[in-house]
Design a protein around this motif. Structure first.
Motif, PDB file in Angstrom:
ATOM      1  N   TYR A  12       0.874  -1.279  -0.163  1.00  0.00           N
ATOM      2  CA  TYR A  12       0.027   0.008   0.071  1.00  0.00           C
ATOM      3  C   TYR A  12       0.709   1.201   0.000  1.00  0.00           C
ATOM      4  CZ  TYR A  12      -2.398   3.632   2.650  1.00  0.00           C
ATOM      5  OH  TYR A  12      -2.941   4.698   3.292  1.00  0.00           O
ATOM      6  N   PHE A  13       1.922   1.252   0.734  1.00  0.00           N
ATOM      7  CA  PHE A  13       2.970   2.402   0.989  1.00  0.00           C
ATOM      8  C   PHE A  13       3.595   2.654  -0.442  1.00  0.00           C
ATOM      9  CE2 PHE A  13       7.221   3.374   1.595  1.00  0.00           C
ATOM     10  CZ  PHE A  13       7.220   4.473   1.931  1.00  0.00           C
ATOM     11  N   ASN A  16       1.001   3.939  -3.249  1.00  0.00           N
ATOM     12  CA  ASN A  16       0.874   5.293  -2.898  1.00  0.00           C
ATOM     13  C   ASN A  16       2.081   6.141  -3.317  1.00  0.00           C
ATOM     14  OD1 ASN A  16      -1.323   6.297  -1.637  1.00  0.00           O
ATOM     15  ND2 ASN A  16      -1.012   5.132   0.248  1.00  0.00           N
ATOM     16  N   VAL A  17       3.367   5.855  -3.145  1.00  0.00           N
ATOM     17  CA  VAL A  17       4.401   6.805  -3.364  1.00  0.00           C
ATOM     18  C   VAL A  17       4.638   6.534  -4.953  1.00  0.00           C
ATOM     19  CG1 VAL A  17       6.880   6.961  -3.210  1.00  0.00           C
ATOM     20  CG2 VAL A  17       5.450   6.567  -1.184  1.00  0.00           C
ATOM     21  N   SER A  20       2.194   8.654  -7.153  1.00  0.00           N
ATOM     22  CA  SER A  20       2.511  10.036  -6.837  1.00  0.00           C
ATOM     23  C   SER A  20       3.592  10.538  -7.597  1.00  0.00           C
ATOM     24  CB  SER A  20       2.729  10.463  -5.298  1.00  0.00           C
ATOM     25  OG  SER A  20       1.471  10.441  -4.392  1.00  0.00           O
ATOM     26  N   SER A  57       2.034  14.639  -0.503  1.00  0.00           N
ATOM     27  CA  SER A  57       1.482  13.394  -0.326  1.00  0.00           C
ATOM     28  C   SER A  57       2.528  12.182  -0.071  1.00  0.00           C
ATOM     29  CB  SER A  57       0.669  13.078  -1.453  1.00  0.00           C
ATOM     30  OG  SER A  57       0.227  11.776  -1.387  1.00  0.00           O
ATOM     31  N   SER A  60       4.004  12.837   3.269  1.00  0.00           N
ATOM     32  CA  SER A  60       3.073  12.473   4.212  1.00  0.00           C
ATOM     33  C   SER A  60       2.929  11.099   4.159  1.00  0.00           C
ATOM     34  CB  SER A  60       1.687  12.938   3.793  1.00  0.00           C
ATOM     35  OG  SER A  60       0.691  12.335   4.825  1.00  0.00           O
ATOM     36  N   SER A  61       3.223  10.115   3.130  1.00  0.00           N
ATOM     37  CA  SER A  61       3.043   8.825   2.787  1.00  0.00           C
ATOM     38  C   SER A  61       4.314   8.202   3.862  1.00  0.00           C
ATOM     39  CB  SER A  61       3.017   8.252   1.579  1.00  0.00           C
ATOM     40  OG  SER A  61       2.042   8.501   1.011  1.00  0.00           O
ATOM     41  N   ASP A  64       3.483   8.669   7.687  1.00  0.00           N
ATOM     42  CA  ASP A  64       2.503   7.645   8.147  1.00  0.00           C
ATOM     43  C   ASP A  64       3.351   6.197   8.200  1.00  0.00           C
ATOM     44  OD1 ASP A  64       0.815   9.519   8.315  1.00  0.00           O
ATOM     45  OD2 ASP A  64      -0.149   9.177   6.172  1.00  0.00           O
ATOM     46  N   PHE A  65       4.091   6.012   7.370  1.00  0.00           N
ATOM     47  CA  PHE A  65       4.781   4.549   7.414  1.00  0.00           C
ATOM     48  C   PHE A  65       5.530   4.387   8.654  1.00  0.00           C
ATOM     49  CE2 PHE A  65       8.172   1.745   6.237  1.00  0.00           C
ATOM     50  CZ  PHE A  65       7.316   0.385   6.183  1.00  0.00           C
TER      51      PHE A  65
END
Length: 418
Positions: A12-13, A16-17, A20, A57, A60-61, A64-65
């Protein structure tokens, strides 16, 4: 089980990255090409805004990780050791509330940067520090009061009912329906100023439009959204007897009557096509799947997290890991949503006129600085609405045939400067 969740979070991480980065590269290249849909200045500005948002983003990812690793490594265990309460429902309230508050506080720098730096730089945010504090305090009060009641309710269900996850699903689903019903009232009383439309001619036209499709509402209201943000928007809020038409004051100011009616016609398309009930059904299915998974976790997972398999832990694990499942389900949900948007565009263009809807979409895109192009992978994961280029094509117009949208689109669709 914990290993599976960690691997899923890593995927998921990464996605996301990766998406982006793909979006940044795509928009950077597209931004240097001739403008479409937006005028040249807005096109370049929208591209820059999109790129900066994705950079935030990405950061932030990563942030959050790190928080995720800290929580599963020792955070949950440490928080558990600080709370010595015997009653399950009370411990759940304290533990989950603290978990949410800590996460909110740690993510606050990103919210502050986006609101007071990034959005102000591009002319969106009108938020003042005082209004931000007031909103935060009010939101906090609502969370502590009603959020804690919900936590207590689900805790008691977990403790006292067999197959609690089925009853828990029914309880939370009912709470969400209730929230949707009372949401406009809460916004009206605590956050925004809802007023009947001052433009009685417009109000009469809207009511006629609503009657034409059989949409019963408790009224048409204008909301002072401009005190926080300059973006244009409108929505149908509430369910049942609390349904109301809400227009941002920015929308009323920027759009002509016909354009505004076309926007509402699009929203009424969702109503007429049953999309609201479909969305509720999809939400229910997704939530049922979530409860089925998190309601049948084995003790090994909680043992590895060094917490007990009790209500407070189950709820927290749900909050910690559910974004992963949401992310992997979103492409399918977004695909359905994009299909519904095309159908709503068709309904709105037939109810009012194609030109009025296109004019409105053009103004919305320019005022909201919505970059019209995105990487296909980014669209696949994140777009609940079709890209503007595709929406125009479905409406029978190819924006790529226009070399100078700032003038040519005005001529094509009779757009007036306002």
């Amino acid at each position: 089980m914990l290993e599976i969740f960690v691997i899923a979070y890593c995927i998921y991480f990464f996605l996301n990255v990766y998406t982006s980065f793909m979006q940044i590269g795509f928009v950077s290249k597209a931004r240097s090409m001739p403008a479409i849909i937006l005028n040249t200045m807005k096109y370049e500005e929208a591209g820059s805004y999109s790129i900066e948002k994705e950079k935030v983003s990405i950061l932030s990812s990563f942030y959050d990780f790190v928080l995720f690793i800290l929580w599963i490594g020792f955070g949950l265990k440490s928080l558990d050791s600080l709370i010595n309460v015997d009653q399950g429902w009370l411990k759940a309230i304290i533990f989950v509330d603290l978990f949410i508050i800590i996460n909110w506080a740690l993510s606050l720098p990103f919210e502050l940067y986006t609101t007071f730096k990034l959005d102000k730089k591009y002319g969106f945010s009108n938020m003042t520090p005082l209004l931000f504090i007031k909103d935060t305090v009010k939101t906090g009060i609502l969370f502590l009061l009603f959020g804690s009641l919900v936590i207590a309710g689900i805790s008691l269900i977990i403790e006292n009912l067999p197959l609690w996850w089925i009853w828990g699903f029914a309880f939370i689903f009912a709470v969400i329906i209730l929230i949707n019903m009372i949401y406009p009232i809460i916004r009206d009383k605590m956050f925004d100023k809802f007023e009947p439309l001052k433009d009685k001619e417009l109000e009469s036209k809207i009511e006629k439009l609503l009657d034409e499709v059989g949409f019963k509402s408790s009224g048409v209201f204008s909301v002072d959204a401009s005190k926080r943000d300059n973006r244009l928007n409108a929505y149908f809020g509430g369910l049942g007897s609390t349904k109301r038409v809400v227009l941002f004051d920015t929308l009323v100011e920027k759009l002509t009557h016909n354009e505004l009616l076309a926007v509402l016609g699009h929203e009424l398309g969702h109503f007429k096509n049953g999309d609201i009930l479909k969305n509720i059904g999809i939400m229910g299915i997704v939530m049922f799947v979530f409860f089925a998974i998190f309601g049948n976790l084995n003790d090994e997972l909680f043992l590895k997290l060094s917490i007990n398999n009790e209500p407070y832990a189950i709820i927290t694990v749900f909050l910690l890991f559910s974004p992963i499942l949401s992310f992997f389900l979103m492409p399918l949900i977004s695909l359905i949503s994009r299909h519904n948007e095309y159908a709503a565009d068709e309904f709105g263009s037939n109810l009012q006129s194609k030109n009025d809807l296109v004019n409105a979409l053009l103004k919305l895109a320019n005022e909201n600085k919505s970059f019209p192009l995105s990487h296909p992978l980014y669209i696949f994961f994140y777009y609940s609405h079709p890209p503007l280029v595709e929406r125009f094509k479905e409406l029978g117009y190819d924006v790529y045939k226009i070399s100078d949208p700032s003038d040519a689109l005005k001529e094509e669709f009779n757009i007036d400067d306002e």
